[in-house]
Motif scaffolding. Structure first.
Motif, mmCIF file in Angstrom:
data_model
loop_
_atom_site.group_PDB
_atom_site.id
_atom_site.type_symbol
_atom_site.label_atom_id
_atom_site.label_comp_id
_atom_site.label_asym_id
_atom_site.label_seq_id
_atom_site.Cartn_x
_atom_site.Cartn_y
_atom_site.Cartn_z
ATOM 1 N N LYS A 6 0.902 -1.173 0.265
ATOM 2 C CA LYS A 6 0.019 0.081 0.063
ATOM 3 C C LYS A 6 0.809 1.189 0.068
ATOM 4 O O LYS A 6 2.023 1.469 0.834
ATOM 5 N N VAL A 8 0.874 5.338 0.135
ATOM 6 C CA VAL A 8 -0.189 6.511 0.485
ATOM 7 C C VAL A 8 0.778 7.819 0.536
ATOM 8 O O VAL A 8 2.009 7.776 0.634
ATOM 9 N N GLU A 34 -0.337 8.572 11.091
ATOM 10 C CA GLU A 34 -0.474 8.018 9.678
ATOM 11 C C GLU A 34 0.060 6.613 9.988
ATOM 12 O O GLU A 34 -0.750 5.405 9.389
ATOM 13 N N VAL A 69 6.275 9.706 -1.031
ATOM 14 C CA VAL A 69 5.121 8.641 -0.535
ATOM 15 C C VAL A 69 5.666 7.735 0.442
ATOM 16 O O VAL A 69 6.726 7.554 0.803
#
Length: 173
Positions: A6, A8, A34, A69
Motif C-alpha cells: 500500500k 500513501v 499516519e 510517498v
C-alpha cells in the motif's frame, strides 16, 4: 511468502497536538499518526520514497515535480505459507480418588455394594416400579387370567381385572 503493498502520500503539513510547537515536530507527529493508523490495520511500514511526477502546466506544457510517498506491506491473507498453526495446550482431566479398600471388600450381592455401585456409576439407575399394577389372586377371574396372555388366549378378563384394581386404588386414596 507473498506480500501486498500500500502506497500513501506522505503528509505535506504538520498536525497540531498538545505540547508540540515546532514545525518539524508537527510534521513528525503527522507521520506518526499516519503510520499508527495503517499499523492498526495490519500494515507494516517499509520505506518512504520521493518519486518524480509529471504535471500539466498551461495548455501545452508540462513540468516535473516530486512527490513523497510512504510504502507499507503485509502478508497476503490467502497465502498458505503465512499460515502458522498454534499448538493448544491439552485440557487436564480431573482424577477421581481411588475407592476405599472397605468398599472393594464388600460382596457384590450385599445392599451396601448396590448403594456404592450406584453412586460411583455414571449411568442412570432405574427406580423400582411400584407394585400397584400387579394383579392379585382375588382380582383374577376366569380361565384366561390364569394363563399367560401370550399363549393366544383372550385378555379380556385380565383387562377387566386391571380396571377393577385401578378403581380400588383410586378409592383408597
Amino acid at each position: 511468502m507473498t506480500y501486498e503493498y500500500k502506497v500513501v502520500p506522505a503528509p505535506t503539513r504538520g498536525q497540531k497536538a498538545k505540547g508540540i510547537k515546532a514545525p518539524a515536530d508537527r510534521f513528525a507527529n503527522a507521520l506518526e499518526i499516519e503510520m499508527n493508523r495503517l499499523g492498526a490495520e495490519g500494515w507494516e511500514y517499509l520505506r518512504a520514497d520521493t518519486l518524480p511526477h509529471e504535471e500539466r502546466s498551461g495548455l501545452t506544457g508540462s513540468s516535473t515535480s516530486y512527490r513523497s510517498v510512504l510504502v507499507f506491506r503485509r502478508t497476503k491473507v490467502d497465502d498458505v505459507a503465512a499460515f502458522q498453526p498454534e499448538t493448544l495446550e491439552a485440557t487436564k482431566v480431573a482424577e477421581l480418588p481411588a475407592p476405599k479398600e472397605a468398599e472393594e471388600a464388600e460382596a457384590p450381592g450385599t445392599a451396601e455394594h448396590a448403594d456404592t455401585s450406584r453412586i460411583m456409576s455414571s449411568e442412570p439407575v432405574a427406580e423400582p416400579k411400584p407394585d400397584s399394577l400387579v394383579l392379585k389372586e382375588e382380582d383374577k377371574t376366569g380361565t384366561s387370567a390364569e394363563k399367560d396372555p401370550d399363549e393366544g388366549e383372550s385378555v379380556d378378563d385380565v383387562n377387566v381385572a386391571l380396571k377393577k384394581r385401578v378403581e380400588t386404588l383410586e378409592q383408597s386414596k
